[in-house]
Design a protein around this motif. Sequence first.
Motif, PDB file in Angstrom:
ATOM      1  N   ALA A 226      38.927 -38.517 -80.466  1.00 48.60           N
ATOM      2  CA  ALA A 226      38.120 -37.363 -80.069  1.00 48.60           C
ATOM      3  C   ALA A 226      36.728 -37.787 -79.605  1.00 48.60           C
ATOM      4  CB  ALA A 226      38.019 -36.378 -81.225  1.00 48.60           C
ATOM      5  N   HIS A 227      36.129 -38.806 -80.274  1.00 50.66           N
ATOM      6  CA  HIS A 227      34.769 -39.182 -79.901  1.00 50.66           C
ATOM      7  C   HIS A 227      34.728 -39.881 -78.544  1.00 50.66           C
ATOM      8  CE1 HIS A 227      36.373 -42.761 -81.816  1.00 50.66           C
ATOM      9  NE2 HIS A 227      35.356 -43.478 -81.415  1.00 50.66           N
ATOM     10  N   ILE A 228      35.797 -40.622 -78.202  1.00 46.08           N
ATOM     11  CA  ILE A 228      35.850 -41.255 -76.882  1.00 46.08           C
ATOM     12  C   ILE A 228      36.068 -40.201 -75.800  1.00 46.08           C
ATOM     13  CG2 ILE A 228      37.124 -42.866 -75.422  1.00 46.08           C
ATOM     14  CD1 ILE A 228      35.466 -44.298 -77.428  1.00 46.08           C
ATOM     15  N   LEU A 229      36.994 -39.262 -76.030  1.00 48.92           N
ATOM     16  CA  LEU A 229      37.260 -38.214 -75.046  1.00 48.92           C
ATOM     17  C   LEU A 229      36.027 -37.338 -74.837  1.00 48.92           C
ATOM     18  CD1 LEU A 229      40.882 -37.185 -76.108  1.00 48.92           C
ATOM     19  CD2 LEU A 229      40.197 -38.606 -74.160  1.00 48.92           C
ATOM     20  N   ALA A 230      35.301 -37.049 -75.925  1.00 53.22           N
ATOM     21  CA  ALA A 230      34.084 -36.255 -75.802  1.00 53.22           C
ATOM     22  C   ALA A 230      33.038 -37.005 -74.972  1.00 53.22           C
ATOM     23  CB  ALA A 230      33.524 -35.927 -77.185  1.00 53.22           C
ATOM     24  N   ARG A 231      33.000 -38.315 -75.127  1.00 52.88           N
ATOM     25  CA  ARG A 231      32.061 -39.123 -74.351  1.00 52.88           C
ATOM     26  C   ARG A 231      32.418 -39.097 -72.868  1.00 52.88           C
ATOM     27  NH1 ARG A 231      31.707 -45.201 -75.999  1.00 52.88           N
ATOM     28  NH2 ARG A 231      32.202 -45.811 -73.881  1.00 52.88           N
ATOM     29  N   PHE A 232      33.706 -39.180 -72.565  1.00 54.32           N
ATOM     30  CA  PHE A 232      34.134 -39.101 -71.175  1.00 54.32           C
ATOM     31  C   PHE A 232      33.743 -37.754 -70.570  1.00 54.32           C
ATOM     32  CE2 PHE A 232      37.847 -42.346 -71.641  1.00 54.32           C
ATOM     33  CZ  PHE A 232      36.923 -43.373 -71.617  1.00 54.32           C
ATOM     34  N   THR A 233      33.953 -36.692 -71.329  1.00 54.01           N
ATOM     35  CA  THR A 233      33.594 -35.361 -70.838  1.00 54.01           C
ATOM     36  C   THR A 233      32.105 -35.279 -70.554  1.00 54.01           C
ATOM     37  OG1 THR A 233      35.406 -34.330 -72.074  1.00 54.01           O
ATOM     38  CG2 THR A 233      33.595 -32.899 -71.403  1.00 54.01           C
ATOM     39  N   ALA A 234      31.284 -35.792 -71.476  1.00 53.79           N
ATOM     40  CA  ALA A 234      29.832 -35.770 -71.287  1.00 53.79           C
ATOM     41  C   ALA A 234      29.409 -36.574 -70.065  1.00 53.79           C
ATOM     42  CB  ALA A 234      29.133 -36.296 -72.535  1.00 53.79           C
ATOM     43  N   ALA A 235      30.178 -37.619 -69.745  1.00 52.11           N
ATOM     44  CA  ALA A 235      29.864 -38.466 -68.591  1.00 52.11           C
ATOM     45  C   ALA A 235      30.464 -37.932 -67.295  1.00 52.11           C
ATOM     46  CB  ALA A 235      30.353 -39.889 -68.839  1.00 52.11           C
ATOM     47  N   GLY A 236      31.148 -36.784 -67.376  1.00 50.32           N
ATOM     48  CA  GLY A 236      31.738 -36.203 -66.180  1.00 50.32           C
ATOM     49  C   GLY A 236      32.999 -36.883 -65.715  1.00 50.32           C
ATOM     50  N   ILE A 237      33.679 -37.585 -66.609  1.00 48.55           N
ATOM     51  CA  ILE A 237      34.896 -38.312 -66.261  1.00 48.55           C
ATOM     52  C   ILE A 237      36.122 -37.446 -66.557  1.00 48.55           C
ATOM     53  CG2 ILE A 237      36.334 -40.327 -66.812  1.00 48.55           C
ATOM     54  CD1 ILE A 237      33.746 -41.795 -67.560  1.00 48.55           C
ATOM     55  N   THR A 238      36.973 -37.280 -65.575  1.00 45.11           N
ATOM     56  CA  THR A 238      38.244 -36.577 -65.752  1.00 45.11           C
ATOM     57  C   THR A 238      39.374 -37.601 -65.664  1.00 45.11           C
ATOM     58  OG1 THR A 238      37.365 -34.540 -64.773  1.00 45.11           O
ATOM     59  CG2 THR A 238      39.765 -34.767 -64.891  1.00 45.11           C
ATOM     60  N   LEU A 239      40.057 -37.831 -66.773  1.00 42.40           N
ATOM     61  CA  LEU A 239      41.147 -38.792 -66.788  1.00 42.40           C
ATOM     62  C   LEU A 239      42.390 -38.179 -66.170  1.00 42.40           C
ATOM     63  CD1 LEU A 239      40.745 -40.346 -70.354  1.00 42.40           C
ATOM     64  CD2 LEU A 239      39.885 -41.219 -68.180  1.00 42.40           C
ATOM     65  N   SER A 240      43.069 -38.968 -65.365  1.00 39.68           N
ATOM     66  CA  SER A 240      44.282 -38.476 -64.701  1.00 39.68           C
ATOM     67  C   SER A 240      45.313 -39.597 -64.659  1.00 39.68           C
ATOM     68  CB  SER A 240      43.958 -38.017 -63.279  1.00 39.68           C
ATOM     69  OG  SER A 240      45.119 -37.567 -62.618  1.00 39.68           O
TER      70      SER A 240
END
Length: 564
Positions: free
Chosen positions: A379-393
């Motif tokens: 969860a903490h890594i995914l939250a960091r990606f979201t904060a950085a504007g990264i959308t994983l696909s």
Amino acid sequence: MKQLLNSKGARLLGAVIGLFALVGLSGCADSGGGDSPAAGTVTLAITDSPSDAFQAVAVTMSSAALIGDSGSVDIPFPDGEPITVDLLDLDGINQILATTSIPEGTYAKLRLQVTAATVTFADGTTQSVDLVANGKVDLNFRGPITITSDSTTAIQLDFSAADSIKLTTTGSGRLILRPQIFVGTTPTSDDGTTPPIDNLAGVIASRDDTERTLTLNVRRFLQVVVETTDDTVIVDEDGSAVLFTDLNVGTFVHVEGTLDTEGHVVASLIQVDVDRRLTRGLVTQLDPTLGTFTLLHRDETTTPVTFDASTQVFFLGTALNTADLSNGQIVYVRGSVDTTDPTIVHAAVIRIRPDRLTGTVVDASGCATGTLSVEIRAAHILARFTAAGITLSPENTIGLDLPSEFSCDGVADGVRIRVLGRLTPHVPDATDPNPVRFLVVNRSVLPWHGGATGIIVVLPQATVTGTVGTVTPNTDNPGIGTFVLTVAANAELFCDRDGRPLSGDITVVVTASTEFDEGLEFSTALEGQTVTVEGVITARLRLLSIIDRLNIALVATEVHAAGS
């Protein structure tokens, strides 16, 4: 090479390590008069194992002590104040907590006093955690340790947040903390590697040119010895190379490296920061063409940063360049303030913090040619990606770039692995639509590691089918909680020490990240249904009585209708 100026005073950069440092004061069981007993030095460090379920796990500790034949030796905290640590911020990173003088003797355990704990779920909600045994935690060494005069010993605490946070099964829905901490006298984590130290900041108290060592005053009463090697990189504020003999007493520096068995930091990089302008944050809104990004700090404030071809970039002591910067990286920036706009920092040196990434392999077919596709749930890594504007696909899935030395032994679809490395920029294409990739660092690349195989460890993942019993929603957030899953012995999923299959009840932990099949939802309507749960085991197997019953917890990533 530059001759460095001395630092102006000895105040420390509290924002970097303030919450993570304990102060060691010498103490003894007997406070009577007479000469002080002979003593050795003990360095205490902490790291954390990965956790998928939470965005943050904050634990507050008020004291630490070694327990030995002659009594207890306190390791007081700075100014007597409790210390709060976000365990997930330590994921794979060693943090030195204390270096203290300990009287000679034999010590069997370390005692911690925990006063509070909270968890933050993936959706940002926070919940307090109940403490057991009034927060007193006794940690036994594998065998008693002996402290002798002039000896040095490193003690590492490997705190498993995933194993420590459990939910009660009494219907209250409360979280409880039963700390699961591996304590050892060598600084080695459970995957056989030595966690790096990403930023040790302090003032040089002394320099030994013969041994090529520095003694740093890190905090009041806390000194750390830093060893250098022929591979140690030393740079000034502008990234220019510096001689070891130019590191003057009184200079403020930041050190990267690893902790050795004597409690010394073996430096891969030493960065001078005379004016103490270094700042830490998350790279967001990166524009390589303009040479800009926005640094997002822990307190959610931001700092605009500019960079150019003269900006020095380092990762684990290796020189890179600005083309290696990526959204989502945690970095340390040292630079100068813009003369026309004091809110902007011109970066002279950028250090990329290493990351440990844990996930489930969803496509191992490219391992031999240097790539893996991994689904992550932390969860903490995914939250960091979201904060950085990264959308994983695809969603929650990232590609790994592997070094040529990486071993593919044991790597297959469905295996959970843990790797050390850094995010790298990537131009999305049909084969990999993600905007970033993860560059895996092989042990042999690191100057303090040996061996030629990649950093990989199989984590306790399970797929369990059973009948749902009592469903217990969390009182503060009904969308999360627990349910009891009864598993039959013929499933042959768990066995006792004699190899006999066990049946019994498993506590399934439902988090905000748990996915349910269409038609299923976390509610009392689940009771009586047969479901298959995929997740990660977060508690040890334990026989409660002569009856074959299980007491394990499973943090659910997915819940399916049986047979689907």
